[in-house]
Design a protein around this motif. Structure first.
Motif, PDB file in Angstrom:
ATOM      1  N   TYR A  56      19.536  -1.426  -2.032  1.00 14.40           N
ATOM      2  CA  TYR A  56      18.388  -1.629  -0.749  1.00 14.40           C
ATOM      3  C   TYR A  56      19.481  -0.946   0.462  1.00 14.40           C
ATOM      4  CZ  TYR A  56      22.150  -5.283   0.404  1.00 14.40           C
ATOM      5  OH  TYR A  56      23.131  -6.145   0.446  1.00 14.40           O
TER       6      TYR A  56
ATOM      7  N   TRP B 121      23.131   3.093   2.916  1.00  9.12           N
ATOM      8  CA  TRP B 121      21.055   4.150   2.723  1.00  9.12           C
ATOM      9  C   TRP B 121      20.908   3.568   0.741  1.00  9.12           C
ATOM     10  CZ3 TRP B 121      23.322   6.527   6.907  1.00  9.12           C
ATOM     11  CH2 TRP B 121      22.887   6.153   8.007  1.00  9.12           C
TER      12      TRP B 121
ATOM     13  N   THR C 142      17.702  -3.350   5.818  1.00  8.32           N
ATOM     14  CA  THR C 142      16.931  -3.256   6.484  1.00  8.32           C
ATOM     15  C   THR C 142      15.496  -1.904   5.945  1.00  8.32           C
ATOM     16  OG1 THR C 142      18.475  -1.206   6.590  1.00  8.32           O
ATOM     17  CG2 THR C 142      17.986  -2.086   8.503  1.00  8.32           C
ATOM     18  N   GLY C 143      16.091  -2.044   4.072  1.00  7.55           N
ATOM     19  CA  GLY C 143      14.301  -1.849   3.332  1.00  7.55           C
ATOM     20  C   GLY C 143      15.871  -1.987   1.923  1.00  7.55           C
TER      21      GLY C 143
ATOM     22  N   TYR D 223      10.448   3.200  -1.216  1.00  6.21           N
ATOM     23  CA  TYR D 223      11.117   2.695  -0.092  1.00  6.21           C
ATOM     24  C   TYR D 223      10.295   2.019   0.649  1.00  6.21           C
ATOM     25  CZ  TYR D 223      13.692   2.122   3.743  1.00  6.21           C
ATOM     26  OH  TYR D 223      14.918   1.229   4.452  1.00  6.21           O
TER      27      TYR D 223
ATOM     28  N   ARG E 202       9.843  -0.899   3.655  1.00  3.80           N
ATOM     29  CA  ARG E 202      10.846  -1.313   5.487  1.00  3.80           C
ATOM     30  C   ARG E 202       9.288  -1.962   5.887  1.00  3.80           C
ATOM     31  NH1 ARG E 202       9.581   4.786   8.075  1.00  3.80           N
ATOM     32  NH2 ARG E 202       7.326   4.428   8.372  1.00  3.80           N
TER      33      ARG E 202
ATOM     34  N   VAL F 121      15.905   8.203   2.882  1.00  2.94           N
ATOM     35  CA  VAL F 121      14.901   7.257   2.739  1.00  2.94           C
ATOM     36  C   VAL F 121      13.797   8.452   3.382  1.00  2.94           C
ATOM     37  CG1 VAL F 121      15.910   5.016   3.057  1.00  2.94           C
ATOM     38  CG2 VAL F 121      15.282   6.234   5.392  1.00  2.94           C
TER      39      VAL F 121
END
Length: 221
Positions: free
Chosen positions: A5, A32, A101-102, A118, A120, A214
């Motif tokens: 993640y 990230w 955050t994702g 990804y 989000r 991302v």
């Protein structure tokens, strides 16, 4: 499952978002490509004040003699978490929030190569994964796992599992600050919670970092 993640919020933003007191040894960010066994920021109830503290992502049951004495437990299934010997006490007594955050999930191409996607939030609000935690060993190493459930409509086309994500109004219940009945929170996100898109295969490596991970790939497959 949830095996990778992103966590890109500054420490100050997490403190404000979760109304928590930060430890002075939080892992550096932004990240990230958060991978299992690394230190991640986690929110716990501190007995009157929430704490933002670092934990090893990879839950260690108390009977593990070493961190590699058994399977790497990065996820706990919502359907069995209350019965599994490794997780049941933590599910009752040591629940936490894991900011993100994702997150990533994978499909495979015709050659079996992993194709990363990804996910989000469809809004600007960060995610809070439902988690459990436990101290392990003589040095009380703090460890955690992300609770997962059967995938909802936003994730099911890519993967059959998804991390349990909690809305802010549910944080007090999950953290045992109010009431009982947290089991009802362990469910898939409603439709429209996540946006998803393919990203570059570079994220397949646990040694790669950076905001470009991302970015949507130039050539969609």
């Amino acid at each position: 499952m949830c095996g990778r993640y992103a966590m890109t919020l500054p420490h100050e933003a997490m403190v404000q978002l979760f109304d928590a007191v930060a430890s002075n040894d939080l892992p550096d960010g932004p990240r990230w490509n958060v991978c299992p066994t690394t230190q991640v920021p986690v929110v716990t109830d501190g007995g009157g004040a929430r704490r933002l503290r670092p934990m090893r992502w990879g839950f260690l049951p108390h009977w593990y003699a070493t961190p590699t004495a058994g399977p790497l437990l990065i996820n706990a299934r919502a359907e069995t978490i209350a019965r599994k010997p490794a997780f049941r006490a933590a599910c009752r007594e040591r629940r936490c929030l894991i900011p993100a955050t994702g997150f990533y999930e994978w499909t495979r191409d015709a050659d079996g190569t992993g194709l990363p996607w990804y996910f989000r939030p469809s809004t600007e609000a960060p995610l809070a994964f439902a988690g459990i935690w436990q101290d392990w060993g003589p040095d009380a190493v703090a460890t955690c796992a992300i609770v997962t459930c059967a995938a909802g409509p936003d994730v099911a086309m890519i993967h059959h599992r998804e991390p349990v994500t909690l809305a802010p109004e549910d944080w007090p219940l999950w953290l045992e600050e109010v009431g009982t009945g947290a089991a009802r929170l362990m469910r898939a996100a409603p439709p429209g919670r996540f946006d998803r898109y393919r990203v570059d295969r570079a994220v397949n490596s646990n040694r790669v970092e950076g905001p470009e991970l991302v970015d949507p790939p130039i050539d969609e497959e």
